[in-house]
Design a protein around this motif. Structure first.
Motif, PDB file in Angstrom:
ATOM      1  N   LEU A   1       0.825  -1.212   0.000  1.00  0.00           N
ATOM      2  CA  LEU A   1       0.000   0.000   0.000  1.00  0.00           C
ATOM      3  C   LEU A   1       0.858   1.261   0.000  1.00  0.00           C
ATOM      4  CD1 LEU A   1      -2.866  -1.117   2.386  1.00  0.00           C
ATOM      5  CD2 LEU A   1      -3.075  -0.546  -0.045  1.00  0.00           C
ATOM      6  N   GLU A   2       2.045   1.185   0.617  1.00  0.00           N
ATOM      7  CA  GLU A   2       2.928   2.354   0.582  1.00  0.00           C
ATOM      8  C   GLU A   2       3.359   2.647  -0.858  1.00  0.00           C
ATOM      9  OE1 GLU A   2       6.199   4.877   0.433  1.00  0.00           O
ATOM     10  OE2 GLU A   2       6.520   2.730   0.086  1.00  0.00           O
ATOM     11  N   ILE A   3       3.625   1.584  -1.618  1.00  0.00           N
ATOM     12  CA  ILE A   3       4.003   1.769  -3.029  1.00  0.00           C
ATOM     13  C   ILE A   3       2.795   2.228  -3.843  1.00  0.00           C
ATOM     14  CG2 ILE A   3       4.878   0.622  -5.097  1.00  0.00           C
ATOM     15  CD1 ILE A   3       6.338  -1.339  -3.187  1.00  0.00           C
ATOM     16  N   MET A   4       1.636   1.597  -3.613  1.00  0.00           N
ATOM     17  CA  MET A   4       0.435   1.974  -4.358  1.00  0.00           C
ATOM     18  C   MET A   4       0.069   3.432  -4.122  1.00  0.00           C
ATOM     19  SD  MET A   4      -2.018  -1.416  -4.011  1.00  0.00           S
ATOM     20  CE  MET A   4      -3.405  -0.591  -4.823  1.00  0.00           C
ATOM     21  N   SER A   5       0.175   3.885  -2.891  1.00  0.00           N
ATOM     22  CA  SER A   5      -0.174   5.282  -2.605  1.00  0.00           C
ATOM     23  C   SER A   5       0.826   6.234  -3.240  1.00  0.00           C
ATOM     24  CB  SER A   5      -0.254   5.517  -1.098  1.00  0.00           C
ATOM     25  OG  SER A   5       1.016   5.348  -0.483  1.00  0.00           O
ATOM     26  N   ASP A   6       2.097   5.840  -3.259  1.00  0.00           N
ATOM     27  CA  ASP A   6       3.114   6.677  -3.897  1.00  0.00           C
ATOM     28  C   ASP A   6       2.841   6.792  -5.398  1.00  0.00           C
ATOM     29  OD1 ASP A   6       5.439   8.236  -4.026  1.00  0.00           O
ATOM     30  OD2 ASP A   6       6.708   6.485  -4.403  1.00  0.00           O
ATOM     31  N   VAL A   7       2.498   5.655  -6.014  1.00  0.00           N
ATOM     32  CA  VAL A   7       2.188   5.648  -7.447  1.00  0.00           C
ATOM     33  C   VAL A   7       0.955   6.493  -7.733  1.00  0.00           C
ATOM     34  CG1 VAL A   7       1.305   4.157  -9.293  1.00  0.00           C
ATOM     35  CG2 VAL A   7       3.307   3.450  -7.966  1.00  0.00           C
ATOM     36  N   LEU A   8      -0.073   6.355  -6.908  1.00  0.00           N
ATOM     37  CA  LEU A   8      -1.321   7.072  -7.138  1.00  0.00           C
ATOM     38  C   LEU A   8      -1.192   8.569  -6.878  1.00  0.00           C
ATOM     39  CD1 LEU A   8      -4.471   6.692  -7.693  1.00  0.00           C
ATOM     40  CD2 LEU A   8      -4.686   6.850  -5.209  1.00  0.00           C
ATOM     41  N   LEU A   9      -0.508   8.945  -5.811  1.00  0.00           N
ATOM     42  CA  LEU A   9      -0.525  10.341  -5.367  1.00  0.00           C
ATOM     43  C   LEU A   9       0.686  11.152  -5.819  1.00  0.00           C
ATOM     44  CD1 LEU A   9      -1.811   9.767  -1.707  1.00  0.00           C
ATOM     45  CD2 LEU A   9      -3.129  10.205  -3.788  1.00  0.00           C
ATOM     46  N   ASN A  10       1.767  10.485  -6.223  1.00  0.00           N
ATOM     47  CA  ASN A  10       2.986  11.219  -6.584  1.00  0.00           C
ATOM     48  C   ASN A  10       3.567  10.793  -7.929  1.00  0.00           C
ATOM     49  OD1 ASN A  10       3.197  12.589  -3.904  1.00  0.00           O
ATOM     50  ND2 ASN A  10       3.558  10.480  -3.198  1.00  0.00           N
ATOM     51  N   PRO A  11       2.756  10.649  -8.953  1.00  0.00           N
ATOM     52  CA  PRO A  11       3.315  10.199 -10.239  1.00  0.00           C
ATOM     53  C   PRO A  11       4.229  11.263 -10.841  1.00  0.00           C
ATOM     54  CG  PRO A  11       1.056  10.919 -10.544  1.00  0.00           C
ATOM     55  CD  PRO A  11       1.309  10.937  -9.055  1.00  0.00           C
ATOM     56  N   ALA A  12       5.302  10.794 -11.474  1.00  0.00           N
ATOM     57  CA  ALA A  12       6.247  11.729 -12.095  1.00  0.00           C
ATOM     58  C   ALA A  12       5.958  11.927 -13.578  1.00  0.00           C
ATOM     59  CB  ALA A  12       7.676  11.207 -11.916  1.00  0.00           C
ATOM     60  N   PHE A  13       5.280  10.960 -14.199  1.00  0.00           N
ATOM     61  CA  PHE A  13       5.015  10.995 -15.640  1.00  0.00           C
ATOM     62  C   PHE A  13       6.286  11.344 -16.415  1.00  0.00           C
ATOM     63  CE2 PHE A  13       0.734  12.278 -13.907  1.00  0.00           C
ATOM     64  CZ  PHE A  13       0.116  11.063 -14.165  1.00  0.00           C
ATOM     65  N   PRO A  14       7.305  10.471 -16.368  1.00  0.00           N
ATOM     66  CA  PRO A  14       8.595  10.784 -17.011  1.00  0.00           C
ATOM     67  C   PRO A  14       8.463  10.911 -18.527  1.00  0.00           C
ATOM     68  CG  PRO A  14       8.774   8.904 -15.503  1.00  0.00           C
ATOM     69  CD  PRO A  14       7.314   9.167 -15.701  1.00  0.00           C
ATOM     70  N   GLU A  15       9.167  11.866 -19.072  1.00  0.00           N
ATOM     71  CA  GLU A  15       9.134  12.115 -20.517  1.00  0.00           C
ATOM     72  C   GLU A  15       9.652  10.911 -21.290  1.00  0.00           C
ATOM     73  OE1 GLU A  15       8.140  14.046 -23.779  1.00  0.00           O
ATOM     74  OE2 GLU A  15       8.346  15.432 -22.089  1.00  0.00           O
ATOM     75  N   ASP A  16      10.733  10.274 -20.784  1.00  0.00           N
ATOM     76  CA  ASP A  16      11.291   9.141 -21.517  1.00  0.00           C
ATOM     77  C   ASP A  16      10.326   7.957 -21.538  1.00  0.00           C
ATOM     78  OD1 ASP A  16      11.645   8.736 -18.757  1.00  0.00           O
ATOM     79  OD2 ASP A  16      13.374   7.429 -19.076  1.00  0.00           O
ATOM     80  N   GLU A  17       9.529   7.802 -20.466  1.00  0.00           N
ATOM     81  CA  GLU A  17       8.552   6.715 -20.447  1.00  0.00           C
ATOM     82  C   GLU A  17       7.395   7.001 -21.409  1.00  0.00           C
ATOM     83  OE1 GLU A  17       8.709   3.845 -19.166  1.00  0.00           O
ATOM     84  OE2 GLU A  17      10.488   4.055 -17.887  1.00  0.00           O
ATOM     85  N   LEU A  18       7.045   8.283 -21.567  1.00  0.00           N
ATOM     86  CA  LEU A  18       6.027   8.633 -22.555  1.00  0.00           C
ATOM     87  C   LEU A  18       6.521   8.275 -23.962  1.00  0.00           C
ATOM     88  CD1 LEU A  18       3.381   9.951 -23.470  1.00  0.00           C
ATOM     89  CD2 LEU A  18       4.562  12.166 -23.440  1.00  0.00           C
ATOM     90  N   THR A  19       7.786   8.579 -24.237  1.00  0.00           N
ATOM     91  CA  THR A  19       8.352   8.251 -25.547  1.00  0.00           C
ATOM     92  C   THR A  19       8.304   6.749 -25.799  1.00  0.00           C
ATOM     93  OG1 THR A  19       9.824  10.171 -25.433  1.00  0.00           O
ATOM     94  CG2 THR A  19      10.411   8.421 -26.990  1.00  0.00           C
ATOM     95  N   LYS A  20       8.674   5.957 -24.791  1.00  0.00           N
ATOM     96  CA  LYS A  20       8.641   4.497 -24.929  1.00  0.00           C
ATOM     97  C   LYS A  20       7.212   3.998 -25.140  1.00  0.00           C
ATOM     98  CE  LYS A  20      12.614   3.800 -21.846  1.00  0.00           C
ATOM     99  NZ  LYS A  20      13.017   3.254 -20.528  1.00  0.00           N
ATOM    100  N   SER A  21       6.300   4.538 -24.345  1.00  0.00           N
ATOM    101  CA  SER A  21       4.905   4.097 -24.431  1.00  0.00           C
ATOM    102  C   SER A  21       4.316   4.430 -25.797  1.00  0.00           C
ATOM    103  CB  SER A  21       4.077   4.744 -23.323  1.00  0.00           C
ATOM    104  OG  SER A  21       2.771   4.229 -23.302  1.00  0.00           O
ATOM    105  N   LYS A  22       4.637   5.604 -26.318  1.00  0.00           N
ATOM    106  CA  LYS A  22       4.126   5.989 -27.637  1.00  0.00           C
ATOM    107  C   LYS A  22       4.703   5.088 -28.727  1.00  0.00           C
ATOM    108  CE  LYS A  22       3.472  10.434 -28.539  1.00  0.00           C
ATOM    109  NZ  LYS A  22       3.618  11.899 -28.625  1.00  0.00           N
ATOM    110  N   LYS A  23       5.960   4.693 -28.570  1.00  0.00           N
ATOM    111  CA  LYS A  23       6.573   3.813 -29.561  1.00  0.00           C
ATOM    112  C   LYS A  23       5.896   2.442 -29.537  1.00  0.00           C
ATOM    113  CE  LYS A  23      11.056   2.298 -31.308  1.00  0.00           C
ATOM    114  NZ  LYS A  23      12.535   2.373 -31.135  1.00  0.00           N
ATOM    115  N   ARG A  24       5.643   1.913 -28.330  1.00  0.00           N
ATOM    116  CA  ARG A  24       4.953   0.622 -28.227  1.00  0.00           C
ATOM    117  C   ARG A  24       3.544   0.717 -28.806  1.00  0.00           C
ATOM    118  NH1 ARG A  24       7.315   0.718 -23.044  1.00  0.00           N
ATOM    119  NH2 ARG A  24       5.335   1.444 -22.150  1.00  0.00           N
ATOM    120  N   THR A  25       2.883   1.819 -28.508  1.00  0.00           N
ATOM    121  CA  THR A  25       1.518   2.002 -28.989  1.00  0.00           C
ATOM    122  C   THR A  25       1.481   2.134 -30.503  1.00  0.00           C
ATOM    123  OG1 THR A  25       0.931   3.105 -26.915  1.00  0.00           O
ATOM    124  CG2 THR A  25      -0.557   3.414 -28.783  1.00  0.00           C
ATOM    125  N   GLU A  26       2.462   2.829 -31.052  1.00  0.00           N
ATOM    126  CA  GLU A  26       2.528   2.986 -32.514  1.00  0.00           C
ATOM    127  C   GLU A  26       2.671   1.626 -33.190  1.00  0.00           C
ATOM    128  OE1 GLU A  26       4.957   5.582 -35.891  1.00  0.00           O
ATOM    129  OE2 GLU A  26       5.805   5.318 -33.903  1.00  0.00           O
TER     130      GLU A  26
END
Length: 710
Positions: free
Chosen positions: A149-174
């Motif tokens: 739950l400590e990890i889940m709350s950190d993920v839910l309440l403090n997301p960083a939305f990293p730019e490099d992860e967006l790039t990777k996700s868009k490539k996978r989605t493409e």
């Protein structure tokens, strides 16, 4: 030159032992085992609905509005947790897909943890966790609840939305979007969404390559900041946990989550067509058609119609021995499977009847579908058939209870849709009480064969005209793969224009015969990415417009090789060289030409101008090309630029044959000749392959030893 590389890539894939996609050959009905008896005639006798005990849900609401749902089950020392953010569906516009992308990025890093650190921490305690557009789910041994739950709350309440992860996700989605473009079922799903709901409705939007490019972190962060609030969310705890423990965890990990106002949305309710209409998506070279008979329905979860309508749909097409499957598969042999679905939804539900069938029986299959839809509306179901369906649904329900997530879903649905507290406990009792009269009433209310979109994805030339009688208007509506309306191509071929002139215009557009004749030799490399770290390299060497050598390699290892020295051809593999003859030798001769199109006339090819078709938004002349050995291809030339943009051919023979579609793009000048540097190949593999030309050397001097088999 491009034709050589295209053929070589395709042959390379085959010679390397990579599987072709399993496509049913045209003209062959599926082999269906002869049933030894009709199991529907030996239905078990109806009995009392079995009593089931589903853990009782208890609820708590925190001061910030977070609703806590607890279902205790102490049989195993495990517990599952879910934060479900109950947001309204919303129209995403020209960046459709950013909400889904936000859910993907939610678990890709926080302000204090990287994605690898999150993954390592979850793995260390043997837990599971995933994120979605509606929040975070996780499960673990009871003793690790605090850590999870400590990890889940950190993920839910403090997301960083990293730019490099967006790039990777868009490539996978493409990559996924590229796959969908060649998948008839995915195309039918996308177009069906648009037809049922309209593009002004959140359910009528589709992510495309264009909308994917417009997704950015600003949109993702704004959506998160606007909609992720505790007062519209649920914390669902199921398993080895008490109400007191759940409340303690909720306060500790989510009590400081700040509440806020969340926008509400309303949308016009989509309506079924006033009369049946036929909607068509052209899939060049398809030997099968995907049929979807579909329309929206006003059916809400948990309403009195929910259970009897489910019985009705299961009878019609919701299990293996359903009526549509018994008819189209067992009775007619038209398909490997036919089914129907009736979905309830808080905004708007839908009905869908679907099957993949051979081109020759597409219209016959629709006739049989309509026969079954109408029969259910006009005839009462027999008692024994109805009981079989109830037994199937009872078994499915009972089996679902073995999955921990089922109880969590029941508890969440009960809260979200304001269902009676004992709705699921009394499900089987209500199921067994459904009568034949109710089934017929549900069919008359929700089955609308005269108000349906009859959507077909298939080969226009083989199928489209035969579908006109199913539309009240007598016409077929055409769409692209994302549901954009297309005019049934009425562009007139200019008077006197011939297929040879279309090909000549292409040769001139790429630089002209004189420029092509200046090529004495060429050495090209193409890269085909099959996945991370799995690049296939295809090297093609040509000389004197009459010799060719190809080599396919991965990770520095040669997988296959073909050569043609102007007289003989060989396929070279681990077992040595094997001479190539017949049609395969003619393929090599064709690949040896720098521009095969420039030699169509002199080499005795037969060309036929078939008309005009739309290829991904471009009107193109369609030219059927028959080689002297009678092998045929279909080629598409952009009317605006005269450049070739698509070619369709058949590789292999018999059960191993496959329709190969190659799209040409990114033309760039090479030694005075316009050359396509990107080739997208569909049909050779289960997913489309993109070949990028990375290097071309012209007139550098090539030794004849390159074309030897040893």
């Amino acid at each position: 030159m491009k034709q050589a590389i295209f053929s070589i890539i395709t042959c390379g894939l085959l010679l390397a032992g990579l599987q072709l996609s399993g496509q049913q050959p045209a003209g062959k009905a599926p082999k269906i085992p002869t049933p030894t008896g009709d199991v529907r005639k030996a239905a078990p006798q109806a009995g009392e609905a079995p009593k089931i005990q589903i853990g009782k849900a208890e609820t708590i609401t925190l001061s910030n509005g977070l609703k806590v749902i607890v279902v205790e089950n102490h049989k195993l020392p495990r517990v599952s947790y879910q934060i479900f953010v109950d947001t309204d569906p919303l129209v995403e516009g020209d960046a459709a897909g950013y909400v889904q992308m936000m859910g993907d990025l939610l678990g890709k890093g926080t302000k204090t943890r990287t994605k690898p650190q999150i993954d390592e921490a979850i793995d260390f305690i043997g837990a599971n966790m995933f994120t979605s557009a509606n929040g975070v789910n996780g499960s673990c041994l009871t003793k690790h609840s605090d850590k999870l739950l400590e990890i889940m709350s950190d993920v839910l309440l403090n997301p960083a939305f990293p730019e490099d992860e967006l790039t990777k996700s868009k490539k996978r989605t493409e990559s996924g979007l590229q796959t969908e473009k060649d998948n008839a079922d995915a195309i039918a799903g996308n177009v069906g969404n648009v037809l049922r709901y309209g593009k002004g409705h959140p359910y009528g939007e589709n992510m495309t390559e264009e909308t994917l490019q417009k997704i950015d972190l600003d949109k993702i962060k704004k959506h998160y900041g606007t909609y992720f609030k505790p007062n519209t969310s649920y914390f669902v705890c199921v398993g080895d946990i008490t109400k007191a423990q759940a409340e303690k965890y909720a306060q500790k990990y989510f009590g400081n989550w700040a509440k806020g106002d969340v926008p509400q949305h309303t949308y016009a309710v989509p309506q079924a067509p006033a009369q049946s209409q036929v909607d068509f998506v052209h899939k060049p070279g398809a030997v099968q058609s995907v049929i979807n008979i579909t329309y929206p329905v006003d059916l809400k979860p948990g309403t009195p119609d929910a259970i009897p309508s489910s019985v009705m749909n299961t009878l019609l097409g919701g299990y293996f021995n359903s009526r549509v499957n018994a008819n189209l598969r067992e009775g007619k042999g038209y398909t490997y499977g036919a089914r129907t679905g009736l979905s309830a939804d808080e905004l708007v539900g839908n009905f869908n009847a679907t099957a993949s069938v051979r081109n020759a029986v597409t219209d016959s299959s629709i006739i049989e579908f309509m026969k079954e839809l109408n029969r259910l509306r006009t005839e009462k179901v027999a008692a024994d058939e109805l009981q079989v369906v109830k037994n199937v649904l009872t078994g499915n329900f009972s089996a679902s209870l073995e999955q921990p997530g089922t109880v969590a879903r029941f508890a969440l649905n009960t809260a979200r849709y304001n269902l009676p507290a004992d709705y699921y406990e009394k499900y089987l009792e209500r199921l067994q009480s459904v009568t034949a009269d109710e089934v017929q009433a549900m069919a008359q209310k929700y089955i609308k064969p005269d108000n349906a979109h009859i959507l077909v994805v298939g080969n226009k030339e083989d199928v489209a005209d035969r579908l006109k009688p199913f539309a009240k208007s007598g016409k077929v509506n055409f769409y692209d793969i994302y549901g954009k309306p297309l005019d049934d191509i009425k562009v007139a071929v200019p008077a006197g224009l011939t297929a040879q002139q279309v090909v000549d215009d292409y040769v001139n557009a790429i630089g002209g015969a004189a420029a092509i004749q200046k090529w004495k030799d060429a050495d090209a490399k193409a890269t085909v990415s099959l996945g991370p770290g799995m690049d296939m390299i295809i090297r093609t060497v040509q000389k004197d417009n009459a010799k060719v050598a190809t080599e396919v390699s991965m990770n520095g290892q040669t997988m296959s090789k073909q050569v043609y020295d102007g007289a003989k051809g060989y396929a070279v593999g681990p077992g040595g060289a094997q001479e190539v003859t017949g049609s395969e030798l003619d393929d090599l001769k064709e690949q040896a030409a720098f521009c095969k199109e420039a030699g169509y006339k002199s080499k005795g090819y037969t060309l036929t101008l078939k008309g005009v078709e739309n290829v991904e938004g471009k009107n193109a002349y369609v030219v059927q090309v028959k080689r002297p050995d009678n092998k045929e291809t279909t080629e598409y030339y952009d009317m605006a630029t005269s450049l070739k943009i698509r070619e369709i051919s058949t590789q292999g023979a018999g059960d191993q044959s496959a329709t190969i579609i190659t799209d040409f793009s990114d033309y760039k000048p090479v030694n005075g000749v316009q050359f396509p540097h990107t080739l997208t190949i569909s049909g050779a593999m289960p997913i489309p392959l993109k070949a990028q030309i990375t290097e071309i050397k012209v007139n550098q001097g090539v030794d004849d030893s390159v074309f030897k088999a040893n």
